[in-house]
Design a protein around this motif. Sequence first.
Motif, PDB file in Angstrom:
ATOM      1  N   PHE A  54      49.308 -29.389   8.992  1.00 29.28           N
ATOM      2  CA  PHE A  54      48.803 -28.081   8.591  1.00 29.28           C
ATOM      3  C   PHE A  54      48.358 -27.326   9.833  1.00 29.28           C
ATOM      4  O   PHE A  54      48.025 -27.900  10.860  1.00 29.28           O
ATOM      5  N   SER A  55      48.376 -26.018   9.711  1.00 25.52           N
ATOM      6  CA  SER A  55      48.061 -25.120  10.814  1.00 25.52           C
ATOM      7  C   SER A  55      46.672 -24.531  10.599  1.00 25.52           C
ATOM      8  O   SER A  55      46.329 -24.119   9.496  1.00 25.52           O
ATOM      9  N   MET A  56      45.868 -24.503  11.670  1.00 27.47           N
ATOM     10  CA  MET A  56      44.513 -23.966  11.552  1.00 27.47           C
ATOM     11  C   MET A  56      44.133 -23.195  12.816  1.00 27.47           C
ATOM     12  O   MET A  56      44.537 -23.545  13.915  1.00 27.47           O
ATOM     13  N   SER A  57      43.348 -22.161  12.614  1.00 24.43           N
ATOM     14  CA  SER A  57      42.787 -21.384  13.727  1.00 24.43           C
ATOM     15  C   SER A  57      41.340 -21.073  13.351  1.00 24.43           C
ATOM     16  O   SER A  57      40.730 -21.826  12.607  1.00 24.43           O
ATOM     17  N   CYS A  58      40.816 -19.961  13.831  1.00 25.89           N
ATOM     18  CA  CYS A  58      39.511 -19.504  13.357  1.00 25.89           C
ATOM     19  C   CYS A  58      39.616 -19.315  11.850  1.00 25.89           C
ATOM     20  O   CYS A  58      40.612 -18.789  11.352  1.00 25.89           O
ATOM     21  N   ASN A  59      38.604 -19.737  11.128  1.00 24.41           N
ATOM     22  CA  ASN A  59      38.633 -19.645   9.669  1.00 24.41           C
ATOM     23  C   ASN A  59      37.944 -18.393   9.124  1.00 24.41           C
ATOM     24  O   ASN A  59      37.786 -18.254   7.920  1.00 24.41           O
ATOM     25  N   HIS A  60      37.514 -17.492   9.993  1.00 26.15           N
ATOM     26  CA  HIS A  60      36.922 -16.222   9.576  1.00 26.15           C
ATOM     27  C   HIS A  60      35.919 -16.447   8.452  1.00 26.15           C
ATOM     28  O   HIS A  60      36.010 -15.867   7.363  1.00 26.15           O
ATOM     29  N   CYS A  61      34.969 -17.315   8.759  1.00 28.21           N
ATOM     30  CA  CYS A  61      33.988 -17.780   7.780  1.00 28.21           C
ATOM     31  C   CYS A  61      33.195 -16.626   7.153  1.00 28.21           C
ATOM     32  O   CYS A  61      32.965 -15.598   7.797  1.00 28.21           O
ATOM     33  N   SER A  62      32.775 -16.844   5.922  1.00 30.75           N
ATOM     34  CA  SER A  62      31.914 -15.851   5.272  1.00 30.75           C
ATOM     35  C   SER A  62      30.553 -15.771   5.955  1.00 30.75           C
ATOM     36  O   SER A  62      29.947 -14.712   6.024  1.00 30.75           O
ATOM     37  N   ASN A  63      30.082 -16.922   6.460  1.00 35.26           N
ATOM     38  CA  ASN A  63      28.804 -16.992   7.186  1.00 35.26           C
ATOM     39  C   ASN A  63      29.055 -17.576   8.572  1.00 35.26           C
ATOM     40  O   ASN A  63      28.705 -18.728   8.838  1.00 35.26           O
ATOM     41  N   PRO A  64      29.654 -16.816   9.475  1.00 33.46           N
ATOM     42  CA  PRO A  64      30.071 -17.370  10.766  1.00 33.46           C
ATOM     43  C   PRO A  64      28.905 -17.816  11.635  1.00 33.46           C
ATOM     44  O   PRO A  64      28.025 -17.027  11.970  1.00 33.46           O
ATOM     45  N   ALA A  65      28.902 -19.086  12.000  1.00 39.18           N
ATOM     46  CA  ALA A  65      27.865 -19.617  12.882  1.00 39.18           C
ATOM     47  C   ALA A  65      27.970 -18.981  14.261  1.00 39.18           C
ATOM     48  O   ALA A  65      26.953 -18.768  14.933  1.00 39.18           O
ATOM     49  N   PRO A 169      34.177 -21.408   5.165  1.00 37.73           N
ATOM     50  CA  PRO A 169      35.407 -21.015   5.858  1.00 37.73           C
ATOM     51  C   PRO A 169      36.415 -20.343   4.936  1.00 37.73           C
ATOM     52  O   PRO A 169      36.554 -20.733   3.775  1.00 37.73           O
ATOM     53  N   SER A 170      37.090 -19.330   5.455  1.00 36.03           N
ATOM     54  CA  SER A 170      38.060 -18.556   4.676  1.00 36.03           C
ATOM     55  C   SER A 170      39.466 -19.098   4.891  1.00 36.03           C
ATOM     56  O   SER A 170      40.339 -18.421   5.428  1.00 36.03           O
ATOM     57  N   ILE A 171      39.675 -20.330   4.461  1.00 34.23           N
ATOM     58  CA  ILE A 171      40.985 -20.959   4.505  1.00 34.23           C
ATOM     59  C   ILE A 171      41.141 -21.760   3.218  1.00 34.23           C
ATOM     60  O   ILE A 171      40.178 -22.338   2.716  1.00 34.23           O
ATOM     61  N   ARG A 172      42.356 -21.721   2.684  1.00 33.05           N
ATOM     62  CA  ARG A 172      42.655 -22.462   1.472  1.00 33.05           C
ATOM     63  C   ARG A 172      43.965 -23.221   1.684  1.00 33.05           C
ATOM     64  O   ARG A 172      44.757 -22.887   2.546  1.00 33.05           O
TER      65      ARG A 172
END
Length: 194
Positions: A54-65, A169-172
């Motif tokens: 699977f491919s992943m990068s920044c997850n553009h989180c709803s509550n970014p640390a 995280p904004s990934i599904r």
Amino acid sequence: MKQLGFLVHIEKCLGCRSCEFACKNEHGQTDSFRRQIHSFHDDMDHTVQQFYHFSMSCNHCSNPACMATCPELAIKKKPNGVVVIEQVKCTGCSLCVAACSFDAISINMITRKADKCDMCYDRQMQGETTICVSSCPVQAIEIIDLNDPNNAYFGKAVYGFDMKKMTNPSIRFTSKQSTSPSPLPAKQLFWSNN
């Protein structure tokens, strides 16, 4: 309000790294990747060893640390949910690098400033899709609105891997077993170091 995020189709990803290199070329990276392919071993079927990716990068989180720790307020969340770094404000202090739960931020060795996926924000503002989505030969990555009820049933984790829920995280993900979304079974995850 929108919250754009990545939808990754586990059952489609070939691990070919087209998304990695397209992103690197698009953004002029020389020493790092904004997006990475991760591989894992299917240990549920003991008769055949299979690997999935699977491919992943920044997850553009709803509550970014990362945003919460930036002393210069250089990290912003756009109205569509995309998290960006304002380069003119960034001092390269690396606090955001340490704060990111997904190792998605690095210091660019040329600019000496923080760098990460911005979900090709400029391309999206011109009506184009992200370079990772357009470069994938099997359409294993999509951009979706996570606040759309039609997208509520996609998996939030990969085979038992904890997606650090405190940042939301904004990934599904979709399951590798079928093309229809379903909860993913617990499996062992192996991260690649590429």
